[in-house]
Structure formats: structure tokens, C-alpha cells
Scaffold this motif. Structure first.
Motif, PDB file in Angstrom:
ATOM      1  N   ASP A   1       0.756  -1.380  -0.013  1.00 49.86           N
ATOM      2  CA  ASP A   1       0.005   0.082   0.103  1.00 49.86           C
ATOM      3  C   ASP A   1       1.003   1.269   0.092  1.00 49.86           C
ATOM      4  O   ASP A   1       0.482   2.411  -0.193  1.00 49.86           O
ATOM      5  CB  ASP A   1      -0.814  -0.049   1.124  1.00 49.86           C
ATOM      6  CG  ASP A   1      -0.313  -0.085   2.398  1.00 49.86           C
ATOM      7  OD1 ASP A   1       0.917  -0.708   2.613  1.00 49.86           O
ATOM      8  OD2 ASP A   1      -0.503   0.449   3.593  1.00 49.86           O
ATOM      9  N   THR A   2       2.149   1.123   0.233  1.00 54.96           N
ATOM     10  CA  THR A   2       2.924   2.219   0.129  1.00 54.96           C
ATOM     11  C   THR A   2       3.803   2.554  -1.241  1.00 54.96           C
ATOM     12  O   THR A   2       4.376   3.610  -1.335  1.00 54.96           O
ATOM     13  CB  THR A   2       4.032   2.307   1.539  1.00 54.96           C
ATOM     14  OG1 THR A   2       4.962   1.366   1.129  1.00 54.96           O
ATOM     15  CG2 THR A   2       3.486   2.148   2.947  1.00 54.96           C
ATOM     16  N   LEU A   3       3.384   1.571  -2.123  1.00 52.62           N
ATOM     17  CA  LEU A   3       3.949   1.856  -3.315  1.00 52.62           C
ATOM     18  C   LEU A   3       3.175   2.480  -4.294  1.00 52.62           C
ATOM     19  O   LEU A   3       1.991   2.696  -3.925  1.00 52.62           O
ATOM     20  CB  LEU A   3       4.344   0.391  -4.051  1.00 52.62           C
ATOM     21  CG  LEU A   3       5.021  -0.576  -3.310  1.00 52.62           C
ATOM     22  CD1 LEU A   3       5.090  -1.841  -4.015  1.00 52.62           C
ATOM     23  CD2 LEU A   3       6.370   0.123  -3.029  1.00 52.62           C
ATOM     24  N   GLN A   4       3.711   3.155  -5.226  1.00 50.06           N
ATOM     25  CA  GLN A   4       2.881   3.882  -5.945  1.00 50.06           C
ATOM     26  C   GLN A   4       2.691   3.332  -7.697  1.00 50.06           C
ATOM     27  O   GLN A   4       3.854   2.778  -7.878  1.00 50.06           O
ATOM     28  CB  GLN A   4       3.440   5.367  -6.368  1.00 50.06           C
ATOM     29  CG  GLN A   4       3.495   6.008  -4.927  1.00 50.06           C
ATOM     30  CD  GLN A   4       2.105   6.586  -4.588  1.00 50.06           C
ATOM     31  OE1 GLN A   4       1.176   6.781  -5.365  1.00 50.06           O
ATOM     32  NE2 GLN A   4       1.818   6.630  -3.083  1.00 50.06           N
ATOM     33  N   GLY A   5       1.905   3.584  -8.294  1.00 52.36           N
ATOM     34  CA  GLY A   5       1.854   3.353  -9.740  1.00 52.36           C
ATOM     35  C   GLY A   5       2.254   2.025 -10.073  1.00 52.36           C
ATOM     36  O   GLY A   5       1.843   0.953  -9.659  1.00 52.36           O
ATOM     37  N   ALA A   6       3.413   1.974 -11.269  1.00 43.82           N
ATOM     38  CA  ALA A   6       3.801   0.804 -11.832  1.00 43.82           C
ATOM     39  C   ALA A   6       4.509  -0.151 -10.754  1.00 43.82           C
ATOM     40  O   ALA A   6       4.379  -1.386 -10.826  1.00 43.82           O
ATOM     41  CB  ALA A   6       4.908   1.371 -12.834  1.00 43.82           C
ATOM     42  N   GLU A   7       5.147   0.668  -9.878  1.00 39.62           N
ATOM     43  CA  GLU A   7       5.530  -0.321  -8.911  1.00 39.62           C
ATOM     44  C   GLU A   7       4.623  -1.169  -8.035  1.00 39.62           C
ATOM     45  O   GLU A   7       4.658  -2.274  -7.774  1.00 39.62           O
ATOM     46  CB  GLU A   7       6.452   0.467  -7.763  1.00 39.62           C
ATOM     47  CG  GLU A   7       7.905   0.467  -7.850  1.00 39.62           C
ATOM     48  CD  GLU A   7       8.571   1.119  -6.699  1.00 39.62           C
ATOM     49  OE1 GLU A   7       9.432   0.715  -6.079  1.00 39.62           O
ATOM     50  OE2 GLU A   7       7.911   2.326  -6.269  1.00 39.62           O
ATOM     51  N   LYS A   8       3.622  -0.422  -7.870  1.00 44.49           N
ATOM     52  CA  LYS A   8       2.507  -1.273  -6.971  1.00 44.49           C
ATOM     53  C   LYS A   8       1.908  -2.141  -7.881  1.00 44.49           C
ATOM     54  O   LYS A   8       1.582  -3.450  -7.361  1.00 44.49           O
ATOM     55  CB  LYS A   8       1.302  -0.084  -6.564  1.00 44.49           C
ATOM     56  CG  LYS A   8       0.336  -0.556  -5.798  1.00 44.49           C
ATOM     57  CD  LYS A   8      -0.778   0.777  -5.191  1.00 44.49           C
ATOM     58  CE  LYS A   8      -1.958   0.366  -4.680  1.00 44.49           C
ATOM     59  NZ  LYS A   8      -2.853   1.360  -4.349  1.00 44.49           N
ATOM     60  N   GLU A   9       1.488  -1.737  -9.246  1.00 41.30           N
ATOM     61  CA  GLU A   9       0.926  -2.756 -10.033  1.00 41.30           C
ATOM     62  C   GLU A   9       2.019  -4.157 -10.105  1.00 41.30           C
ATOM     63  O   GLU A   9       1.399  -5.011 -10.134  1.00 41.30           O
ATOM     64  CB  GLU A   9       0.840  -2.460 -11.319  1.00 41.30           C
ATOM     65  CG  GLU A   9      -0.505  -1.543 -11.606  1.00 41.30           C
ATOM     66  CD  GLU A   9      -0.696  -0.680 -12.669  1.00 41.30           C
ATOM     67  OE1 GLU A   9      -0.021  -1.086 -13.900  1.00 41.30           O
ATOM     68  OE2 GLU A   9      -1.238   0.459 -12.734  1.00 41.30           O
TER      69      GLU A   9
ATOM     70  N   ALA B   1       3.983  -5.201  -8.118  1.00 45.53           N
ATOM     71  CA  ALA B   1       3.918  -5.893  -6.539  1.00 45.53           C
ATOM     72  C   ALA B   1       2.790  -6.932  -6.608  1.00 45.53           C
ATOM     73  O   ALA B   1       2.737  -8.142  -6.356  1.00 45.53           O
ATOM     74  CB  ALA B   1       4.214  -5.300  -5.603  1.00 45.53           C
ATOM     75  N   VAL B   2       1.620  -6.228  -7.117  1.00 52.43           N
ATOM     76  CA  VAL B   2       0.199  -7.060  -6.830  1.00 52.43           C
ATOM     77  C   VAL B   2       0.269  -8.106  -8.046  1.00 52.43           C
ATOM     78  O   VAL B   2      -0.038  -9.286  -7.555  1.00 52.43           O
ATOM     79  CB  VAL B   2      -0.996  -6.122  -7.335  1.00 52.43           C
ATOM     80  CG1 VAL B   2      -2.122  -6.739  -7.447  1.00 52.43           C
ATOM     81  CG2 VAL B   2      -1.029  -4.807  -5.998  1.00 52.43           C
ATOM     82  N   ALA B   3       0.716  -7.966  -9.139  1.00 53.00           N
ATOM     83  CA  ALA B   3       0.646  -8.989 -10.156  1.00 53.00           C
ATOM     84  C   ALA B   3       1.571 -10.061  -9.785  1.00 53.00           C
ATOM     85  O   ALA B   3       1.265 -11.152  -9.818  1.00 53.00           O
ATOM     86  CB  ALA B   3       1.291  -8.504 -11.631  1.00 53.00           C
ATOM     87  N   GLU B   4       2.649  -9.792  -8.948  1.00 55.56           N
ATOM     88  CA  GLU B   4       3.640 -10.745  -8.485  1.00 55.56           C
ATOM     89  C   GLU B   4       2.971 -11.596  -7.372  1.00 55.56           C
ATOM     90  O   GLU B   4       2.950 -12.662  -7.232  1.00 55.56           O
ATOM     91  CB  GLU B   4       5.029 -10.086  -7.991  1.00 55.56           C
ATOM     92  CG  GLU B   4       6.153 -11.032  -7.858  1.00 55.56           C
ATOM     93  CD  GLU B   4       7.344 -10.103  -7.258  1.00 55.56           C
ATOM     94  OE1 GLU B   4       7.785  -9.364  -8.187  1.00 55.56           O
ATOM     95  OE2 GLU B   4       7.465 -10.070  -6.108  1.00 55.56           O
ATOM     96  N   MET B   5       2.334 -10.724  -6.616  1.00 60.14           N
ATOM     97  CA  MET B   5       1.905 -11.771  -5.525  1.00 60.14           C
ATOM     98  C   MET B   5       0.573 -12.574  -5.853  1.00 60.14           C
ATOM     99  O   MET B   5       0.518 -13.475  -5.380  1.00 60.14           O
ATOM    100  CB  MET B   5       1.095 -10.572  -4.493  1.00 60.14           C
ATOM    101  CG  MET B   5       0.576 -11.099  -3.427  1.00 60.14           C
ATOM    102  SD  MET B   5       0.032  -9.895  -2.430  1.00 60.14           S
ATOM    103  CE  MET B   5      -1.962 -10.113  -2.674  1.00 60.14           C
ATOM    104  N   ALA B   6      -0.283 -11.979  -6.847  1.00 59.03           N
ATOM    105  CA  ALA B   6      -1.324 -12.565  -7.453  1.00 59.03           C
ATOM    106  C   ALA B   6      -0.869 -14.083  -8.063  1.00 59.03           C
ATOM    107  O   ALA B   6      -1.768 -14.851  -8.057  1.00 59.03           O
ATOM    108  CB  ALA B   6      -2.059 -11.752  -8.533  1.00 59.03           C
TER     109      ALA B   6
END
Ligand code: SF4
Lengths: 176, 84
Positions: free
Chosen positions: B37-45, B47-52
Motif C-alpha cells: 500500500d505504500t508503493l505507487q503506480g507501476a511499482e504497486k501494479e 508487486a500486486v501482479a507478482e503476489m497474485a
């Protein structure tokens, strides 16, 4: 860990307690635990402008996070099934009275936004009348309060009668 | 225990993520984590994709212990995997 003002947090926590009590809900009896969650809700209020669920990743757009603004759309279903909401801020009467313990539970929110939309109530199709209701309607036999949801509330928010005092008023959804 | 590789996908506001971190610390485990939740934009996406890929329900905490995925704060399971 945060810059949330102590007196603001205390006031907010009291407000949560009062609202829970008035509505027939219970906060986690571990007040330190509940307080941590209250603080996280205020952090999200500062961050997003609304109280997104602390244990879920908010998108940051109100429209997309609508279902996870606390109390979330999934609270009552989880309370009924697991005795606690996903974060365990809200718990069942048994957990509140420490007869049972709240733990981490599976996520009910569909990961895909398209599937979340499908959970929303759909109006009955023209001509089908009440038989097309997306949710059954429960009636509190004590005060007449009506609730359209899959299961009756744990406690009537109006007169505080318990779950077993509710009767099925109009079938819909699964009970059709 | 130094031979175990532990990674945690977490949210900075999530109480079950916090409990998971506390448990790993109490067990004396070396672990890496990211507060998604502290990441932004592409970095956040990213991390989420990796986790998913590990946890399709995209819920937190998601813990990886030597490739085993643990979803949610599951104390007994984490202890079991780390104390083997
Ligand atoms: S899971 Fe509990 S704390 Fe989280 S948004 Fe829902 S009701 Fe609020």
C-alpha cells in the motif's frame, strides 16, 4: 508508527463503540487490537479521504473501493459465518463475550472488480414483482424492522431482539 | 533457520500482517517484506501482479516460505514450516 493524534483516536474509538452498540454490533473485546484497527482506519481516512478497510489493498478511487469502506459490504456475512469481520474489528456476541476467539479468515471479496459488481442487488425484472428479489427480506417479529440480506441480522438494530426473533418475510435470492 | 527463505507481502495498516511480522521476528527468522500500500503506480501494479501469481485472491498477508504460500495469519502453519 503514525502521526494520528491521540485524542482524535480516542474520540473516534468511542464513536465506533457507540455506533456498534446502538446497532447491535460488537467491537473486538481486545481493546488494544480494536484500537490499532481504529488508528488504521484514520490513517486511511487521511490517505484516501475515506475509511478504506485496513486489511485490504485500496485502489484509492472511492468508486472502486466502495465495497471496502468500513463497515464493508462483507462484514455481516463474515460475522455470520466466522464470528468476525475480515479485520476482526467487529465480532459476534460469542467472541465479544470471549466464549470464542476471532482469527484470520478467508477473503470473501472477489479479486476481480467485474465479479464485485455482480454481488450488488439487481432490481426485480419487470413483471416478476416481488418474486424477482435479489435478497430475501427478514422481519423482526418484535418491532417490524425489515432487512433485505441473505441472513437475518445478529441483533435487531432497532429493538435489539436477537437473530432467532426474525422471520422470513419475503423470499428472494437463495431462498427463492 | 538461516537456510529458510521467507518473503512477506503486507499492508502497512493491516493488523494480521503486523501479527505475521511479529511472529516471524519472535521466531528469529530473517525475512524480507514489502508494504504494497505504500508503493505507487507501476511499482504497486508489479508487486500486486507478482503476489497474485502466488495468491490469486490477492489478499494480505501472503507469506512465502521456501516457495510454500501461506495466505492470512496462520500461526500454527508458519511455525510448522519454520521449525522443521
Ligand atoms: S473487514 Fe471489518 S474493519 Fe475491515 S472494512 Fe470490513 S467491517 Fe471494517
Amino acid at each position: 508508527m503514525t502521526d494520528i493524534d491521540k485524542s482524535r483516536l480516542a474520540g473516534f474509538y468511542r464513536q465506533l463503540q457507540r455506533q456498534a452498540q446502538d446497532g447491535g454490533y460488537f467491537l473486538n473485546p481486545d481493546s488494544g487490537f480494536a484500537m490499532e484497527l481504529a488508528e488504521s482506519l484514520l490513517i486511511n481516512q487521511n490517505r484516501y479521504g475515506y475509511q478504506a478497510c485496513p486489511c485490504r489493498l485500496a485502489d484509492g478511487e472511492r468508486e472502486l473501493d466502495q465495497d471496502i469502506i468500513c463497515p464493508c459490504d462483507y462484514r455481516d456475512e463474515d460475522l455470520g459465518e466466522y464470528g468476525a469481520c475480515y479485520c476482526a474489528l467487529y465480532v459476534s456476541k460469542e467472541v465479544a463475550e470471549r466464549k470464542k476467539q476471532a482469527g484470520s479468515i478467508p477473503e470473501r471479496r472477489p479479486p476481480d472488480p467485474a465479479d464485485r459488481a455482480k454481488r450488488k442487488p439487481v432490481p426485480s425484472a419487470p413483471g416478476t414483482g416481488l418474486s424477482g428479489l435479489a435478497y430475501p427480506v427478514w422481519r423482526c417479529r418484535v418491532c417490524g424492522y425489515l432487512a433485505a440480506r441473505d441472513t437475518p441480522p445478529g441483533v435487531c438494530p432497532v429493538c435489539h431482539a436477537e437473530k432467532d426473533r426474525f422471520e422470513l418475510f419475503m423470499p428472494g435470492g437463495n431462498t427463492r | 533457520m538461516a537456510d529458510k527463505k521467507v518473503f512477506l507481502y503486507a499492508l502497512s495498516t493491516c493488523i494480521w500482517c503486523r501479527r505475521t511480522k511479529e511472529l516471524l521476528t519472535a521466531l528469529g527468522v530473517d525475512y524480507d517484506f514489502v508494504f504494497v500500500d505504500t508503493l505507487q503506480g507501476a511499482e504497486k501494479e508489479k508487486a500486486v501482479a507478482e503476489m497474485a501469481r502466488h495468491n490469486p485472491s490477492r489478499s494480505f498477508p501472503t507469506v512465502l516460505i521456501n516457495g510454500t504460500v501461506i495466505v492470512g495469519f496462520q500461526e500454527a502453519r508458519i511455525r510448522e514450516l519454520l521449525q522443521k
